[in-house]
Structures are given as structure tokens and as C-alpha cells.
Design an enzyme around this catalytic site. Sequence first.
Site, short mmCIF file in Angstrom:
data_model
loop_
_atom_site.label_atom_id
_atom_site.label_comp_id
_atom_site.label_asym_id
_atom_site.label_seq_id
_atom_site.Cartn_x
_atom_site.Cartn_y
_atom_site.Cartn_z
N CYS A 76 -5.78 7.41 3.39
CA CYS A 76 -5.96 6.42 4.45
C CYS A 76 -5.60 7.10 5.76
CB CYS A 76 -5.10 5.18 4.20
SG CYS A 76 -3.32 5.46 4.31
N GLY A 81 0.43 3.80 3.49
CA GLY A 81 0.11 2.50 2.92
C GLY A 81 -0.53 2.60 1.54
#
Length: 312
Positions: A76, A81
Site C-alpha cells: 500500500c 495498514g
Amino acid sequence: MAEATSNTKTSTRPHKIIAGADSFGCALKDTLVSHLRSLNIDVEDLGTSSYYSIAAEVGRRVSSEKSSDTRGLVACGTGVGVSIFANKFPGVFAATCLTPDEALNARSINNSNVLAVSGMSTSPDSAIEILNSWLDTPFKAPCPASGSKPWPEDIQSFLDNSLSEMPKIGSESQSDPDSTATCAICCLVKNRELNPIDLIPGGSMKILRESPTSAIVRFKAGSVEPAHHHTFGHDLVVLEGKKSVWNLTKKEKYDLVVGDYLFTPAGDVHRVKYYEDTEFFIKWDGKWDMFFDEDLAAAKTAVEKELDSGSS
């Protein structure tokens, strides 16, 4: 000698990798998938999807595999995350690695079976070096954390026991309704005092790690963060409570509850309202700064107006 070393390293590599990314990490994921296939490693590329769903699916698939020959790769914007969401599944040890040394440590110490990489801060060449280190390092191997020397016997025993003990973390809290240790992040901050955020009433924060920086932040119900911006982008995951974030730069509103993730780019002006006592994990690069674009009174008026218009 070189050939023998190469063969030894190859034997540590998994036979299969399950990969996925969000839009911020897609290009880097594609580069690494091509590299894996050039190494004759079987890759199941799940493609690109919304942030939490793709990471959760990779985590679920790796968790369901009984063999250590299958690992995962997620990407990401920051790599943080996706690792958090992948780690929601038992037996998944996802690690965000920004350098080859971090990949060596993650494999040697933590037996990481999911590699998380940053599409925004890691170049393709660097990511390939990180991936190679992660592929070629066996559990308990000499690494930077051990001074590149074999681990002593007592540490090796600790690492061996961690394989069976780590998956139990969290299960004790499920059988004990009075326990507050519901996840690894919460365990980090449990029984630690959070320091008040002087700039904003009702807020407090505890730094967990420096550079890249991560922290646990809490706000009391009813608190409002006036419109402000930072010189850095930041990722956050809600651990408890309920909040709304108005990104005034993008003219978008995000209603967040437990488990929700949000990335706010550097420079984006945003305002926040907390409906309940709320706690969240936040990560950013660089030193903390905060530039206000309105005062608290103006912020409260704007929030009330937004909420009144939404309920009418």
C-alpha cells in the site's frame, strides 16, 4: 562456493506467494510479482482492490495454509495498514520492511510469513533487495539484530517457543471478559500513561516508535480537532470509538468506526469530530507538526452546521 551459497539460499524460499495491493501499492506489487516469477516461484496475484479487503484476503489465505511453503506479499502507500489488516488472522506474521536489514530481522526473529512494502517510499530496485532478503533468510538466521552472529541458545529457545505462543495472544482476552488486551497494538499501550495534547482539548497521545513514528491517540467524546494540516501524510486505524473526518481539501467526509482505516495526504486540510471516547493507531514519517487553519470555536460551529444539515 558462490554456487553452493546460492543453492542454500534458494532452499529457504517459499514455493508459493499470495500477493495483493491497493491503488497506492499496485505498481510496486506488480514489479515484485514479476521478480518472483523470474525466480520460478509460484505467485497467485489477487490484483488490486480496496485497502482493507485485499490485505484481509491475503491474510485469510495465508492463515488457511497449513504449509510454511506459502507466504504473502501486500503493498500500500506506506506498507503499514496492509500489515495491520493481514495480521488480523491467526498464524499470520506480517511485517512492514523498508530496508533489507529490516527484512532480515523480520524473518530471523519473527518468522514473518507476509511481507508488507511501501509503494510511496520504496523504489522498485530497493523493494527487490528487500524481497530477496526476506525470501532468503531462514528463521533464527544471523541477522543485523544478532550482530550477524548465530543466536545464543537461550535466545534460540525463546524464538522457538514464540511460534506456539504468539498465535495465543488475544485468545486469552476472548475467554476473559474483563481483559482489555484484545490486540497486539492495544497490548503495546496497555498500562501506559498517555500525555495530553496541549493544542487540542480532550486529546492525549503516546509515542510507540520513532522514525517512522507511530503512536496511540485518544480523544474524549465530544472533542473536536479544528481544521489543520501537516507536512506529512499519515495512516490511522480506529481501535475504539467513533469519529468523522472532513477532508476539506478533497471535500470528502469519512465516518470511521472500529477497524476502519484512513490515509490523509500531506497538506490536506482536515477537521475531526469524536462522537464517543475514541482511540486510534496513527503512523507518519518525519517530525510531528500541526498547522491550524481555523480556531476551535469556528470548528465547533462548522461541525454543528454539517451535522444539522445531514440530519435534516
